[in-house]
Design a protein around this motif. Structure first.
Motif, PDB file in Angstrom:
ATOM      1  N   UNK A 491       0.629  -1.401  -0.175  1.00 26.43           N
ATOM      2  CA  UNK A 491      -0.019   0.009  -0.503  1.00 26.43           C
ATOM      3  C   UNK A 491       0.953   1.540   0.266  1.00 26.43           C
ATOM      4  N   UNK A 492       2.155   1.169   0.286  1.00 26.40           N
ATOM      5  CA  UNK A 492       3.163   2.365   0.768  1.00 26.40           C
ATOM      6  C   UNK A 492       3.473   2.941  -1.241  1.00 26.40           C
ATOM      7  N   UNK A 493       2.919   2.774  -2.034  1.00 31.57           N
ATOM      8  CA  UNK A 493       2.589   3.570  -3.749  1.00 31.57           C
ATOM      9  C   UNK A 493       1.169   3.669  -3.438  1.00 31.57           C
ATOM     10  N   UNK A 510       2.385   4.445   9.658  1.00 34.72           N
ATOM     11  CA  UNK A 510       1.361   4.069   9.446  1.00 34.72           C
ATOM     12  C   UNK A 510      -0.049   4.908   9.005  1.00 34.72           C
ATOM     13  N   UNK A 511      -1.423   5.147   8.415  1.00 36.48           N
ATOM     14  CA  UNK A 511      -2.093   5.532   8.386  1.00 36.48           C
ATOM     15  C   UNK A 511      -2.995   6.022   8.948  1.00 36.48           C
ATOM     16  N   UNK A 531      -1.139   0.284   9.611  1.00 35.15           N
ATOM     17  CA  UNK A 531       0.178   0.174   9.390  1.00 35.15           C
ATOM     18  C   UNK A 531       0.516  -0.031   8.062  1.00 35.15           C
ATOM     19  N   UNK A 532       2.013   0.507   7.196  1.00 35.52           N
ATOM     20  CA  UNK A 532       2.549   0.971   5.933  1.00 35.52           C
ATOM     21  C   UNK A 532       3.327   0.344   5.500  1.00 35.52           C
ATOM     22  N   UNK A 533       2.962  -0.839   5.495  1.00 34.67           N
ATOM     23  CA  UNK A 533       3.963  -1.882   5.161  1.00 34.67           C
ATOM     24  C   UNK A 533       3.001  -2.941   4.258  1.00 34.67           C
ATOM     25  N   UNK A 534       4.515  -3.700   3.026  1.00 33.28           N
ATOM     26  CA  UNK A 534       3.717  -5.148   2.950  1.00 33.28           C
ATOM     27  C   UNK A 534       3.707  -5.816   3.496  1.00 33.28           C
ATOM     28  N   UNK A 535       2.033  -6.593   3.705  1.00 33.13           N
ATOM     29  CA  UNK A 535       2.219  -7.845   4.608  1.00 33.13           C
ATOM     30  C   UNK A 535       1.927  -9.322   3.835  1.00 33.13           C
ATOM     31  N   UNK A 536       1.738 -10.414   4.405  1.00 34.13           N
ATOM     32  CA  UNK A 536       1.419 -10.953   3.982  1.00 34.13           C
ATOM     33  C   UNK A 536       2.381 -12.189   2.586  1.00 34.13           C
ATOM     34  N   UNK A 537       2.115 -13.257   3.591  1.00 27.07           N
ATOM     35  CA  UNK A 537       3.442 -14.189   2.778  1.00 27.07           C
ATOM     36  C   UNK A 537       2.890 -15.621   0.943  1.00 27.07           C
TER      37      UNK A 537
END
Length: 561
Positions: A491-493, A510-511, A531-537
């Motif tokens: 979501x950071x982009x 964070x948003x 939270x702003x970071x790429x999450x999930x695997x």
């Protein structure tokens, strides 16, 4: 015959009944009534200005005659009177770098270098589909639209994105049908995936919060049975209860519940062999949040699930054993080898006197008072009432709970929201000693976390308060993903987000405002959805408790019909 007027390469074109539009790197041309005209396009290098913010990668008319112009920076709209309007992140556009646009009956599908955007012009709503949850690859090469559907060609494959109407009850049943595959020894806490995104590769690895997640899931199944009176639902719920019961029995310590259990040998220092069940091991060092999951289901299992005297006796046994164990050990949770667990402390010295525990002072006070209130409600035993009054009034716990929610950004623990609202439920359900200080505590806590739009916290709050957020709760249930795989979500982009100046407790950005839950990777109410970071695997298949439980709770109390 006038095409020789255009000296640059054509990169996009479209037409209405009367007008032809042609886009080049420098100009947007209009051919109307045998006359060519143009407006300037800003250059990519920024050396030349223009009315259009970049070369028009895609242009198309919508049904109202507005020209949509997609470029690398935004969408420009040209209205029928030739005025231009900019649509960017401030106006709701999630991303730019637009590659193509397709429109069908008021739905505007926008392909970009990172996913697909949908704008519903009827309700004026933006949606963003990016990542393996929605399509393979990143960049959209081509897009075509049909009735409530988009056909998307990406850099690595093809996807169909279709809008389907579904009732919440149908959505719940759709998700519920997968839970039989997820349960492991009766526990419901999600499964690991050996192969990225492949549910057929699912396997169970015991986790330190299996009891907590199973408790939240079971809460939903108990309310589901109370609403439907379906015997198959009761059987399913009772199997989960028996798993919670075994978390207690497997330890061989009356009143001490395990985090998890399994067969075989585990090297983790928290694992111990069961003294009473050969071949079984249990995970110890049980924390207060695990206990919150157990106490959560005791009152409703007794009132709504257990129907025979034998069933009620089994529930009552756990209530009294666990609560007595805590009182007997001076409000300290004692486990394997007669040692205290790391977070199992509700004793006055730990709560009131130790400086390092300041952020748990109100929370742990709330927990023990809630559990004592619930135990007294169900048993009528004055042992629990006397203990409640001793701690609440003699040790200041009733005052401690007022400001239990910590607001310091660097110490804002979303897991503690769960550790608080599950006990809030117990206390509200018990209806014991619900005075003004309790109201101040839960009202303050709810107002702080209201922006999460958590239906579970909303509905717990609604048990005594009318000013809860039903609309946001329904919106969350509607946007919750049906497929509970933790696909990586970036979501950071995004252009449509606002970033807080305060960092999270883990030092992440964070948003300021919440995104829809199907546009982030989030499946349990103990995490920070801002939270702003790429999450999930792509290697975890979550249990549905965070979604199913608030739905059935709302059905039981009549907030959703």
């Amino acid at each position: 015959e006038k095409l020789e007027t255009i000296s640059q390469a054509v990169i996009s074109l479209t037409s209405s009944k009367t007008t032809l539009k042609v886009g080049t790197e420098a100009k947007l041309w209009t051919y109307y009534q045998n006359i060519w005209s143009y407006i300037w396009v800003a250059s990519l290098d920024g050396n030349f200005p223009g009315n259009i913010e970049g070369p028009p990668n895609s242009i198309i008319y919508d049904q109202s005659g507005i020209l949509w112009i997609g470029n690398d920076h935004c969408v420009n709209l040209q209205h029928q009177n030739y005025t231009l309007e900019r649509v960017g992140g401030t106006e709701g556009l999630p991303y730019a770098n637009i590659t193509n646009i397709a429109i069908y009956e008021g739905l505007v599908w926008i392909g970009t270098q990172k996913g697909v955007i949908l704008y519903d012009s009827v309700v004026r709503k933006w949606s963003y589909f990016y990542g393996d949850r929605f399509h393979p690859g990143k960049s959209v090469v081509s897009i075509a639209a049909g009735q409530k559907v988009a056909f998307v060609l990406t850099d690595v494959g093809f996807a169909t994105i279709e809008i389907k109407e579904m009732s919440l009850s149908d959505k719940v049943e759709n998700i519920q049908q997968h839970t039989k595959k997820q349960q492991h020894h009766g526990l419901h806490s999600g499964l690991n995936l050996k192969i990225y995104g492949d549910l057929n590769s699912a396997y169970k690895s015991p986790g330190e919060s299996d009891g907590l997640w199973t408790g939240i899931y079971l809460m939903g199944q108990i309310f589901r049975y109370a609403v439907t009176k379906d015997p198959t639902v009761k059987k399913h719920a009772w199997q989960a209860f028996e798993a919670m019961e075994f978390l207690h029995n497997v330890t061989g310590i009356p009143g001490y519940v395990a985090r998890s259990f399994d067969k075989g040998s585990h090297s983790n220092g928290w694992w111990h062999p069961s003294p009473d069940y050969p071949g079984w091991e249990y995970m110890g060092n049980t924390s207060s949040d695990s206990l919150a999951g157990h106490f959560l289901i005791y009152p409703i299992a007794y009132d709504l699930l257990a129907e025979t005297s034998n069933e009620k006796a089994r529930v009552m046994r756990l209530i009294t054993l666990v609560t007595d164990h805590i009182i007997r050990n001076n409000y300290i949770y004692i486990g394997y080898n007669h040692t205290a667990t790391r977070w199992g402390h509700w004793d006055p010295h730990w709560i009131n006197d130790i400086r390092e525990n300041a952020d748990n002072r109100g929370l742990n006070s709330l927990q023990i008072l809630s559990w004592l209130a619930m135990s007294y409600k169900l048993t009528g035993d004055h042992l629990y009432k006397n203990a409640f009054e001793e701690l609440a009034d003699g040790c200041g716990y009733r005052v401690n709970i007022i400001n239990q929610k910590i607001t310091l950004p660097s110490d804002d623990n979303y897991s503690d929201n769960e550790n608080a609202f599950l006990p809030y439920f117990d206390w509200l359900y018990s209806e014991f000693s619900l005075d003004n200080l309790f109201d101040i505590s839960i009202q303050r806590s709810f107002n702080i976390i209201r922006s999460m739009h958590s239906p579970l916290w909303n509905f717990i709050f609604a048990m005594k308060h009318q000013d809860f957020d039903l609309a946001s709760s329904i919106d969350t249930l509607q946007s919750w993903p049906i497929e509970l795989i933790d696909w990586p979500m970036e979501i950071s982009h995004r252009l449509d987000i606002l970033v807080s100046r305060d960092l999270t407790r883990s030092g992440k950005q964070q948003l300021l405002h919440l995104l829809p839950y199907d546009e982030i990777s989030y499946f349990r109410w103990n995490g920070n959805p801002f939270e702003i970071q790429t999450k999930g695997s792509g290697h975890m298949w979550y249990d549905p408790g965070a979604f199913i439980t608030p739905y059935w709770m709302a059905r039981y109390y009549g907030w959703i019909v």
